[in-house]
Design a protein around this motif. Structure first.
Motif, PDB file in Angstrom:
ATOM      1  N   GLU A   1       4.996   4.472   0.064  1.00  0.00           N
ATOM      2  CA  GLU A   1       5.196   5.500  -0.955  1.00  0.00           C
ATOM      3  C   GLU A   1       6.342   6.458  -0.606  1.00  0.00           C
ATOM      4  O   GLU A   1       7.170   6.761  -1.470  1.00  0.00           O
TER       5      GLU A   1
ATOM      6  N   THR B   1       0.821  -1.211   0.000  1.00  0.00           N
ATOM      7  CA  THR B   1       0.000   0.000   0.000  1.00  0.00           C
ATOM      8  C   THR B   1       0.860   1.267   0.000  1.00  0.00           C
ATOM      9  O   THR B   1       1.844   1.342   0.733  1.00  0.00           O
ATOM     10  N   PRO B   2       0.464   2.260  -0.789  1.00  0.00           N
ATOM     11  CA  PRO B   2       1.208   3.527  -0.770  1.00  0.00           C
ATOM     12  C   PRO B   2       1.135   4.214   0.592  1.00  0.00           C
ATOM     13  O   PRO B   2       1.967   5.062   0.898  1.00  0.00           O
ATOM     14  N   ARG B   3       0.169   3.824   1.400  1.00  0.00           N
ATOM     15  CA  ARG B   3       0.024   4.456   2.713  1.00  0.00           C
ATOM     16  C   ARG B   3       1.227   4.183   3.618  1.00  0.00           C
ATOM     17  O   ARG B   3       1.449   4.897   4.568  1.00  0.00           O
TER      18      ARG B   3
ATOM     19  N   LEU C   1      -4.221  -3.772 -12.170  1.00  0.00           N
ATOM     20  CA  LEU C   1      -3.777  -2.680 -11.296  1.00  0.00           C
ATOM     21  C   LEU C   1      -2.515  -2.021 -11.850  1.00  0.00           C
ATOM     22  O   LEU C   1      -2.352  -0.805 -11.779  1.00  0.00           O
TER      23      LEU C   1
ATOM     24  N   MET D   1      -3.589   0.148 -14.747  1.00  0.00           N
ATOM     25  CA  MET D   1      -4.176   1.405 -14.275  1.00  0.00           C
ATOM     26  C   MET D   1      -3.092   2.374 -13.803  1.00  0.00           C
ATOM     27  O   MET D   1      -3.179   3.581 -14.037  1.00  0.00           O
TER      28      MET D   1
ATOM     29  N   PHE E   1      -3.878  14.572  -8.930  1.00  0.00           N
ATOM     30  CA  PHE E   1      -5.114  13.792  -9.089  1.00  0.00           C
ATOM     31  C   PHE E   1      -5.971  14.516 -10.122  1.00  0.00           C
ATOM     32  O   PHE E   1      -7.128  14.823  -9.883  1.00  0.00           O
TER      33      PHE E   1
ATOM     34  N   ILE F   1      -0.227  18.713  -3.308  1.00  0.00           N
ATOM     35  CA  ILE F   1      -1.544  18.422  -3.873  1.00  0.00           C
ATOM     36  C   ILE F   1      -2.546  19.502  -3.472  1.00  0.00           C
ATOM     37  O   ILE F   1      -3.124  19.461  -2.394  1.00  0.00           O
TER      38      ILE F   1
ATOM     39  N   ASN G   1      -1.097  -1.243  -5.756  1.00  0.00           N
ATOM     40  CA  ASN G   1      -1.203  -2.017  -4.514  1.00  0.00           C
ATOM     41  C   ASN G   1      -1.637  -3.451  -4.829  1.00  0.00           C
ATOM     42  O   ASN G   1      -2.823  -3.760  -4.892  1.00  0.00           O
TER      43      ASN G   1
ATOM     44  N   ALA H   1      -2.481   8.835  11.063  1.00  0.00           N
ATOM     45  CA  ALA H   1      -2.251   9.066   9.637  1.00  0.00           C
ATOM     46  C   ALA H   1      -2.182  10.569   9.358  1.00  0.00           C
ATOM     47  O   ALA H   1      -1.575  10.995   8.387  1.00  0.00           O
ATOM     48  N   THR H   2      -2.818  11.364  10.218  1.00  0.00           N
ATOM     49  CA  THR H   2      -2.752  12.816  10.076  1.00  0.00           C
ATOM     50  C   THR H   2      -1.408  13.306  10.606  1.00  0.00           C
ATOM     51  O   THR H   2      -1.073  13.053  11.764  1.00  0.00           O
TER      52      THR H   2
ATOM     53  N   GLU I   1      -1.938  -5.725  -0.251  1.00  0.00           N
ATOM     54  CA  GLU I   1      -3.125  -5.549   0.590  1.00  0.00           C
ATOM     55  C   GLU I   1      -4.423  -5.703  -0.215  1.00  0.00           C
ATOM     56  O   GLU I   1      -5.390  -6.280   0.263  1.00  0.00           O
ATOM     57  N   HIS I   2      -4.439  -5.127  -1.438  1.00  0.00           N
ATOM     58  CA  HIS I   2      -5.669  -5.140  -2.228  1.00  0.00           C
ATOM     59  C   HIS I   2      -5.750  -6.335  -3.166  1.00  0.00           C
ATOM     60  O   HIS I   2      -6.695  -6.442  -3.929  1.00  0.00           O
TER      61      HIS I   2
END
Lengths: 145, 577
Positions: free
Chosen positions: B82, B77-79, B126, B129, B554, B492, B103, B448-449, B106-107
């Motif tokens: 990345e 995961t990029p979480r 994936l 994409m 994005f 972003i 991903n 995560a914040t 996980e996915h």
């Protein structure tokens, strides 16, 4: 013997809750059918209805939008906006002959891995019952003609 | 900037086996073969672990050898990973926003462990994409921000006090907020602390003295956090004392150390009906105040309201040792008193605690195991005593203990006002109600914040020693941004194409941050993004009827490309492109 219909579902998941929920489903090794293709956005509020229509036009049999629970949005209220747009779009889809059940707007938090897996499973089953998207046949017809 | 805007994309795809985590399910070599057929992919390879130093070197070598200007890693995961891969790209001279992840762990491989073929097809999709998006990626620059060298610690229990002292020792200003009139939290109720059996109030005294004598620390008691605005390095915090008084603080990083409370077992085992059915916490207080009258027989029941089938399914971690400790104190205090401990599983975990179990056995505490489906029963008996009925598995029969004190070990649970704080800080609570960290192994004490951290029992049940070590950890994590003084933030944000903007003001209305204002230019009204305020959610972009606003990294084009690539079947896609 014909092959069983396997729906293709495109999922738009917000980075902070639902994408992390999908990560947790994987980390917890909760198994669900491999029909979903996830696109990460920072917030479900980013999801332009045009993206959803584009998914159906490109041949998706279903689209999942998932964001943080009401009140939990990382960006205050993007999830409410996604929900409002989604509900409106469902009505529009119906007019195009696309069953509104093919579009689902859900809330999955970062800790709800099990909920996410169950949701995907249920969605795949529901869309299997509906069969391939009618829009897909229309678009393919247009290409052939 | 110019380099990749002008050049055609040259994409390198690195596909990770993650040992057998991915490679054991997904046919990785087949995905590599497929990736090579995708447009603008000039190189693809597989790695045992792309995140290993060997794997990272392979990325750098690939960039160099094949003149890559876009990099895709298909792995986890990029979480979590990345930042690592982005840093590698930067080291090799590629702007980190020209990196994309797929991903497939996980996915994919972890969620479809028994469907090798379909998981392989999904992994190809994936990757396809990711390639579709990577072809359209643009380099970005990140604005720099200053970090206020001042921390806020919420909660004045042992965890919060430890974190506060440790942050102050590193030279930062710290504001410590406690909602109660006194510092100390749960420790104020406790008698002695295992495993050293030192006095809880004595330890507390040292802390409070050290806090009050430190000039970098401001202690706010009977105070709550009313509002938190801003972001890492630049939080604007409003505190409220009582009903009127408020205080505004500029804060760099925030530590959540709000602690826990204990479950009140109303209606369980006669609690609430008989006054001699109490909780361990109430027993602690009786022992602390020296008010425990000599009982003849004490029965302690473990796992009351914890390790349930549904609801509080978790183990509260501290109850076994607490019960053993208190059982031994009672025996020391009144050697003739019999103490029974009814348990489901006794969890005296780790290298320090197991010997307390043995010691308790030697001190004559009687252990009886009960099964979850056959819990003990507590009923009133004569002379105000209680009868505890318990099915003894070894004897194969029900036994009765006539007791004059029943002590229930109830779990630590989240505070009621945690929900409010969770919303204010935009950090999540888990399904058990405790604050939920960014990643259990890789980022265990931060959210995560960015800029918000968690320690102590607000995070999960733990004892004093564990809370203290977590608090030290948090103090060091929360100090990093403040020590750096300046940070680069995500690039972003939204961006307006003024030629397309019709000045309809919808974006201005939907923005929660007031980050869009209208400007008049050559007689035309258009919207303008205030980048310092923009958080990059993209709601404005999704609501723009003319497609004039998009998000950096994005963009509409990138997302549409991903959408179009998604429903294709790998075989068809290869043919069409």
């Amino acid at each position: 013997m014909t092959e069983e219909f396997e729906p293709k579902i495109v999922g738009f998941l917000c980075n902070w809750c639902s994408y992390a929920g999908a990560d947790l489903a994987g980390v917890s090794r909760i198994q669900y059918p491999p029909n979903l293709r996830i696109i990460r956005v920072m917030c479900s509020g980013r999801i332009d209805p045009a993206f959803i229509l584009e998914a159906f036009r490109s041949g998706a049999d279903g689209v999942l939008i998932s964001g943080c629970h009401p009140g939990d949005c990382h960006y205050i209220a993007g999830n409410y906006k996604a929900q409002r747009r989604g509900i409106l779009l469902k009505k529009l889809l119906e007019q195009f002959g696309v069953e509104p059940q093919r579009l689902r707007i859900e809330f999955v938090s970062a800790s709800e891995g099990a909920k996410f897996a169950a949701l995907v499973k249920e969605m795949v089953e529901d869309i299997k019952k509906l069969g391939p998207s009618p829009l897909k046949a229309q678009v393919e017809g247009l290409i052939r003609a | 900037m110019e380099q990749s805007e002008k050049e055609t994309p040259r994409i390198g795809v690195f596909i990770c086996h993650c040992g057998i985590n991915i490679g054991g399910v997904v046919n990785v070599p087949e995905v590599v073969k497929y990736a090579k057929t995708l447009p603008d992919v000039v190189y693809a390879e597989d790695n045992l672990y792309t995140c290993s130093s060997d794997g990272l070197n392979k990325i750098k070598e690939g960039i160099d050898k094949y003149n890559l200007n876009r990099v895709i890693v298909a792995s986890c995961t990029p979480r979590t990973h990345e930042p690592l891969f982005r840093a590698t790209c930067e080291e090799a001279g590629i702007n980190k926003y020209l990196f994309e992840m797929a991903n497939i762990r996980e996915h994919c491989s972890w969620a479809h462990m028994h469907e090798h073929e379909r998981a392989t097809e999904k992994a190809k999709d994936l990757v396809r994409m990711a390639v579709a998006k990577a072809r359209l990626l643009q380099p970005q620059t990140e604005p720099e921000i200053d970090v206020t060298p001042s921390a806020l610690v919420i909660g004045g229990g042992i965890s919060g006090m430890t974190a506060t002292l440790c942050l102050a020792d590193q030279g930062f200003k710290v504001s410590l907020v406690e909602k109660e009139p006194e510092l100390g939290g749960m420790l104020r109720n406790l008698h002695k602390l295992y495993p050293t059996m030192q006095d809880a109030s004595e330890s507390l005294g040292h802390f409070i003295k050290a806090l009050k004598s430190n000039k970098s620390i401001a202690v706010f008691t009977s105070t709550v956090v009313k509002e938190v605005k801003g972001f890492i390095g630049n939080f604007k915090v409003t505190l409220q004392k009582g009903n009127a008084e408020t205080e505004n603080l500029d804060i760099g990083t925030i530590v959540v150390a709000t602690g826990a409370t204990t479950f009140e077992p109303i209606g369980m085992y006669g609690y609430g009906d008989h006054e001699n059915v109490i909780t361990q916490l109430q027993l602690e207080r009786l022992l602390k105040e020296g008010k425990l009258k000599k009982p003849e027989k004490v029965v302690m029941i473990q796992c009351v309201g914890s390790r349930e089938e549904k609801g509080r399914t978790y183990c509260s971690r501290v109850c076994c040792m607490t019960a053993l400790k208190n059982a031994m104190f009672i025996r020391e205090l009144y050697p003739e008193t019999e103490v029974y401990l009814l348990y489901r599983d006794l969890q005296t975990y780790g290298q320090r605690y197991e010997h307390h179990h043995r010691e308790a056995q030697e001190k004559g505490i009687r252990f009886i195991k009960y099964a979850q489906e056959k819990p003990p029963e507590v009923v009133a008996s004569k002379n105000g005593k209680l009868e505890v009925k318990i099915y003894h598995a070894l004897l194969g029969e029900q036994i009765k203990i006539e007791s004059d004190l029943v002590v229930l070990s109830t779990p630590l649970i989240q505070q009621e006002d945690a929900k409010e704080l969770s919303k204010m800080l935009k950090v999540p609570l888990g399904s058990d109600g405790f604050f939920f960290e960014a990643h259990v192994k890789l980022r265990p004490i931060e959210f995560a914040t960015d800029g918000i951290y968690v320690c102590g029992t607000a995070h999960s049940p733990k004892d004093t020693a564990e809370s203290v070590s977590q608090a030290f950890g948090v103090a060091s994590r929360a100090a990093i941004p403040m020590a750096l003084k300046r940070l680069r933030t995500e690039a972003i944000t939204s961006i307006v194409n003024e030629d397309l903007c019709s000045g309809c003001r919808i974006c201005e209305a939907v923005c929660e941050y007031g980050a869009i204002e209208m400007q008049e230019k050559e007689g035309k009204l258009t919207s303008k993004v205030l980048e310092a305020l923009c958080k990059g959610c993209g709601t404005c972009g999704a609501s723009c009827p003319t497609g004039a606003i998009t998000m950096r990294h994005f963009t509409d084009n990138q997302l549409v490309a991903q959408v179009r690539a998604a429903p294709q079947v790998a075989k068809e896609a290869a043919k069409n492109d």
